[in-house]
Enzyme design. Structure first.
Site, PDB file in Angstrom:
ATOM      1  N   LYS A 189       0.860  -1.190   0.000  1.00 23.81           N
ATOM      2  CA  LYS A 189       0.000   0.000   0.000  1.00 23.81           C
ATOM      3  C   LYS A 189       0.891   1.233   0.000  1.00 23.81           C
ATOM      4  CE  LYS A 189      -1.743   2.651   2.978  1.00 23.81           C
ATOM      5  NZ  LYS A 189      -1.537   3.880   2.179  1.00 23.81           N
ATOM      6  N   GLY A 242       7.736   4.862   7.102  1.00 21.73           N
ATOM      7  CA  GLY A 242       6.938   6.074   7.316  1.00 21.73           C
ATOM      8  C   GLY A 242       7.306   6.732   8.625  1.00 21.73           C
ATOM      9  N   SER A 243       6.362   7.468   9.190  1.00 23.86           N
ATOM     10  CA  SER A 243       6.664   8.277  10.374  1.00 23.86           C
ATOM     11  C   SER A 243       6.610   7.438  11.652  1.00 23.86           C
ATOM     12  CB  SER A 243       5.653   9.423  10.465  1.00 23.86           C
ATOM     13  OG  SER A 243       4.362   8.880  10.645  1.00 23.86           O
ATOM     14  N   GLY A 247       4.150   4.408  12.600  1.00 19.73           N
ATOM     15  CA  GLY A 247       4.857   3.140  12.826  1.00 19.73           C
ATOM     16  C   GLY A 247       4.411   2.480  14.120  1.00 19.73           C
ATOM     17  N   GLU A 264      10.831   1.169   9.348  1.00 25.14           N
ATOM     18  CA  GLU A 264      11.815   2.125   8.807  1.00 25.14           C
ATOM     19  C   GLU A 264      11.214   3.502   8.990  1.00 25.14           C
ATOM     20  OE1 GLU A 264      14.738   1.543   7.807  1.00 25.14           O
ATOM     21  OE2 GLU A 264      14.884  -0.441   6.908  1.00 25.14           O
ATOM     22  N   CYS A 298      14.359  10.754   4.787  1.00 26.80           N
ATOM     23  CA  CYS A 298      14.480  10.315   6.186  1.00 26.80           C
ATOM     24  C   CYS A 298      15.879  10.560   6.729  1.00 26.80           C
ATOM     25  CB  CYS A 298      14.094   8.851   6.306  1.00 26.80           C
ATOM     26  SG  CYS A 298      14.990   7.784   5.186  1.00 26.80           S
ATOM     27  N   GLU A 394      11.253  16.149  13.659  1.00 33.65           N
ATOM     28  CA  GLU A 394      11.531  15.849  12.251  1.00 33.65           C
ATOM     29  C   GLU A 394      10.725  16.827  11.392  1.00 33.65           C
ATOM     30  OE1 GLU A 394      10.207  12.162  10.366  1.00 33.65           O
ATOM     31  OE2 GLU A 394      12.099  12.107   9.273  1.00 33.65           O
TER      32      GLU A 394
HETATM   33  P1  NAD Z   1       3.113   8.442   7.342  1.00 37.75           P
HETATM   34  O1  NAD Z   1       3.496   7.661   8.544  1.00 37.75           O
HETATM   35  O2  NAD Z   1       2.123   9.528   7.481  1.00 37.75           O
HETATM   36  O3  NAD Z   1       2.523   7.447   6.224  1.00 37.75           O
HETATM   37  C1  NAD Z   1       3.252   6.356   5.752  1.00 37.75           C
HETATM   38  C2  NAD Z   1       2.285   5.309   5.248  1.00 37.75           C
HETATM   39  O4  NAD Z   1       1.500   4.840   6.328  1.00 37.75           O
HETATM   40  C3  NAD Z   1       1.300   5.805   4.183  1.00 37.75           C
HETATM   41  O5  NAD Z   1       1.153   4.806   3.195  1.00 37.75           O
HETATM   42  C4  NAD Z   1       0.014   5.952   4.977  1.00 37.75           C
HETATM   43  O6  NAD Z   1      -1.158   5.810   4.205  1.00 37.75           O
HETATM   44  C5  NAD Z   1       0.144   4.802   5.949  1.00 37.75           C
HETATM   45  N1  NAD Z   1      -0.677   4.938   7.159  1.00 37.75           N
HETATM   46  C6  NAD Z   1      -1.144   6.072   7.743  1.00 37.75           C
HETATM   47  N2  NAD Z   1      -1.867   5.765   8.847  1.00 37.75           N
HETATM   48  C7  NAD Z   1      -1.861   4.415   8.953  1.00 37.75           C
HETATM   49  C8  NAD Z   1      -2.455   3.500   9.881  1.00 37.75           C
HETATM   50  N3  NAD Z   1      -3.179   3.910  10.921  1.00 37.75           N
HETATM   51  N4  NAD Z   1      -2.252   2.182   9.679  1.00 37.75           N
HETATM   52  C9  NAD Z   1      -1.514   1.739   8.633  1.00 37.75           C
HETATM   53  N5  NAD Z   1      -0.940   2.557   7.730  1.00 37.75           N
HETATM   54  C10 NAD Z   1      -1.095   3.883   7.886  1.00 37.75           C
HETATM   55  O7  NAD Z   1       4.468   8.972   6.709  1.00 37.75           O
HETATM   56  P2  NAD Z   1       4.637   9.919   5.443  1.00 37.75           P
HETATM   57  O8  NAD Z   1       4.242  11.306   5.831  1.00 37.75           O
HETATM   58  O9  NAD Z   1       3.993   9.284   4.274  1.00 37.75           O
HETATM   59  O10 NAD Z   1       6.220   9.843   5.204  1.00 37.75           O
HETATM   60  C11 NAD Z   1       7.153  10.611   5.876  1.00 37.75           C
HETATM   61  C12 NAD Z   1       7.819   9.801   6.982  1.00 37.75           C
HETATM   62  O11 NAD Z   1       8.427   8.628   6.436  1.00 37.75           O
HETATM   63  C13 NAD Z   1       8.957  10.562   7.646  1.00 37.75           C
HETATM   64  O12 NAD Z   1       8.904  10.368   9.030  1.00 37.75           O
HETATM   65  C14 NAD Z   1      10.202   9.904   7.061  1.00 37.75           C
HETATM   66  O13 NAD Z   1      11.356  10.041   7.847  1.00 37.75           O
HETATM   67  C15 NAD Z   1       9.746   8.488   6.939  1.00 37.75           C
HETATM   68  N6  NAD Z   1      10.584   7.734   5.994  1.00 37.75           N
HETATM   69  C16 NAD Z   1      11.448   6.806   6.505  1.00 37.75           C
HETATM   70  C17 NAD Z   1      12.291   6.107   5.652  1.00 37.75           C
HETATM   71  C18 NAD Z   1      13.263   5.094   6.209  1.00 37.75           C
HETATM   72  O14 NAD Z   1      13.715   4.255   5.456  1.00 37.75           O
HETATM   73  N7  NAD Z   1      13.618   5.125   7.481  1.00 37.75           N
HETATM   74  C19 NAD Z   1      12.251   6.348   4.282  1.00 37.75           C
HETATM   75  C20 NAD Z   1      11.360   7.291   3.797  1.00 37.75           C
HETATM   76  C21 NAD Z   1      10.527   7.986   4.671  1.00 37.75           C
END
Ligand code: NAD
Length: 502
Positions: A189, A242-243, A247, A264, A298, A394
């Site tokens: 997703k 993601g965030s 996470g 991650e 990230c 962040e």
């Molecule tokens: P986010 O956490 O808002 O969303 C990430 C994903 O999670 C999206 O697909 C979103 O639809 C999904 N999501 C949202 N709520 C959810 C829930 N309740 N249950 C399951 N899935 C859910 O993050 P973002 O704003 O899309 O991305 C930015 C973040 O990603 C930053 O914190 C960045 O540092 C991190 N990031 C980390 C890496 C890494 O490898 N460490 C790489 C890229 C980005």
């Protein structure tokens, strides 16, 4: 219909998709069934299209399809055969690089030159992991009982992957390639803001010979579609990029059915500059670390720790260097920084800059920004310490907090004074110091006189609020397989006895 909508549709069609966002389930483009989601062009702030969240029925179909196809992938093809399919996939991605990159650029707002690099890296990922499919062997362990004991590494089954919006096709390839190389099925997703290049990528994988349904894409929201996939009983592992805040939610949901998780997450990486470095290189490195990709990375070097003796000189060099960075249309070949990818993130960055001003920051930025889209100037914040909000939060934008330090120990202490543990860097010509600092900073990736170098063959991941588990390299193959220990009794008289198992 606006020019940008037309452009979006023409690149959707060029990569084999219909005019709007659809899921890819069991080899078919399938419209979603849930609530409506608006996709906005970050360069103009104007609508690109509208689509429906996938919803729980399609999630169920995707998991079922992946579960069936995974058996075909493992049973009907040899390990080398799976590798050949992945090599074909790599070629197919390379052959369609330009259209994939343009579509990525339009939807994410990322400069076309960066998108080309990211798509080429996706092709490399399938080639690299395609080379691993027939090399995943176990060990023979010299156990003391006289048994022949050996291990085999087995796929887990269906993996559910969740990805963010900042590098959509890159992150999709980064997770799909090792997962299928190990013999798993995948349901992925992507972010609701940037779903289309993941769909296009998976369609190209199937064209290359992947069994229909082995990899499925669900487009839509995390709270509905994402959560329903985490709970699906066919899913054996959840990999989340993601965030930290999301996470945590993902890990809690997965734990309810004892599903293992890789997280991650975000970072607040320290880029440490000593006065014995090559200042010219460090200045360029510091700018690339935070301004490339508009800071939406990230690992971005969002805390710049500068030895006091060169603090004023280096901050001036960066402030004057950023005046020549070209912001503009992501599709323009000369653009170095595009807009922020979506309105939510744009507002978050603006809010942190406002807080920085309230906390007493001196703000260095450029005034001449493109109009209409979600543009944020490259920004240097000075006169703040490491406990300020911008230094601890962040920001995920082109905003760096420059913090002075006096000694090596102080630099390391400030670098580690954060809840994150993802990445970091040091700039120095003192070899001993470089290695000392590399060993003392809490980070999954650390650079010496460099920044942001990563490769599919090297492990990547973090600790603390940056998550756990590893992606890429040999380590990703460990995440996507489980070892099975097999015992064969070779004694003439069987050594079975009650109570032997520890
Ligand atoms: P986010 O956490 O808002 O969303 C990430 C994903 O999670 C999206 O697909 C979103 O639809 C999904 N999501 C949202 N709520 C959810 C829930 N309740 N249950 C399951 N899935 C859910 O993050 P973002 O704003 O899309 O991305 C930015 C973040 O990603 C930053 O914190 C960045 O540092 C991190 N990031 C980390 C890496 C890494 O490898 N460490 C790489 C890229 C980005």
């Amino acid at each position: 219909m606006t020019d940008r909508e037309n452009l979006f549709k023409s690149y959707m069609n060029a990569v084999g998709l219909n005019d709007t966002v659809e899921n890819f389930i069991n080899g078919k483009l399938t419209p979603g069934q849930g609530e409506k989601i608006l996709l906005v062009d970050p360069f103009t702030g104007i609508k690109l299209t509208q689509y429906c969240d996938a919803g729980s029925n399609l999630t169920e179909n995707a998991c079922t399809a992946s579960n069936s196809a995974q058996k075909i992938w493992m049973n009907d093809l040899s390990a080398a055969g799976r590798g050949q399919v992945m090599q074909r996939a790599s070629l197919e991605i390379s052959n369609n690089l330009e259209n994939l990159a343009k579509l990525e650029s339009i939807v994410s707002g990322k400069p076309i030159r960066d998108c080309r690099v990211e798509v080429s890296k996706v092709a490399e990922m399938f080639s690299y992991y395609g080379g691993w499919t027939d090399k995943l062997h176990g060990e023979v362990i010299p156990v003391p009982s006289g048994h022949l004991n050996y291990t085999i590494r087995e796929p887990l089954g269906v993996i559910f992957q969740i990805t963010p919006w900042n590098a959509p096709i890159f992150t999709a390839g980064w997770q799909i390639a090792p997962a299928i190389a190990c013999g798993n099925g995948v349901v992925i997703k992507p972010s609701e803001f940037t779903p289309v290049t993941t769909v296009a990528l998976v369609r190209y994988l199937e064209i290359s010979g992947l069994p229909k349904g082995l990899v499925n894409v669900l487009c839509g929201l995390g709270g509905s579609t994402g959560q329903s996939a985490i709970k699906n009983e066919l899913v054996r592992k959840v990999v989340f990029v993601g965030s930290p805040i999301t996470g945590k939610k993902v890990a809690i949901s997965a734990s309810e059915s004892l599903k293992p998780v890789v997280l991650e997450l975000g970072g607040k990486s320290a880029n440490i500059v000593f006065d014995d470095c090559n200042l010219e290189h460090a200045s360029l490195g510091a700018q690339a670390a935070i301004f490339s990709g508009a800071g939406q990375s990230c690992v971005s070097g969002s805390r710049l720790l500068i030895q006091s003796s060169i603090y004023n000189e280096l901050t001036s060099m960066i402030s004057s260097g950023m005046k020549s960075i070209k912001l503009g249309d992501p599709l323009d070949e000369n653009t170095q920084i595009g807009p922020i990818s979506n309105l939510k993130q744009f507002s978050h960055i603006q809010n942190i800059i406002k807080i920085a001003k309230k906390e007493g920051a001196n703000v260095s930025e450029i005034s001449d920004l493109p109009k209409g889209g979600y543009f944020i100037s490259p920004t240097v914040l000075t006169n703040l310490n490491n406990s300020s909000t911008p230094a601890q939060t962040e920001i995920f934008g082109p905003v760096v907090t420059a913090i002075p330090f006096e000694t090596e120990d102080q630099a390391v202490a400030i670098a580690n004074d954060t809840s994150f543990g993802l990445a970091g860097a040091v700039w120095t010509n003192n070899v001993g110091r470089a290695h000392r600092v590399a060993s003392k900073v809490t980070a999954g990736t650390f650079w010496i006189n460099s920044y942001k170098a990563i490769h599919v063959s090297s492990p990547f991941g973090g600790s603390l609020s940056s998550g756990f588990g590893r992606s890429s390299g040999l380590e990703a193959l460990m995440e996507y397989t489980a070892p099975k220990s097999v015992w064969l009794d070779s004694a003439e008289t069987p050594s079975i006895s009650f109570g032997y198992v520890a």
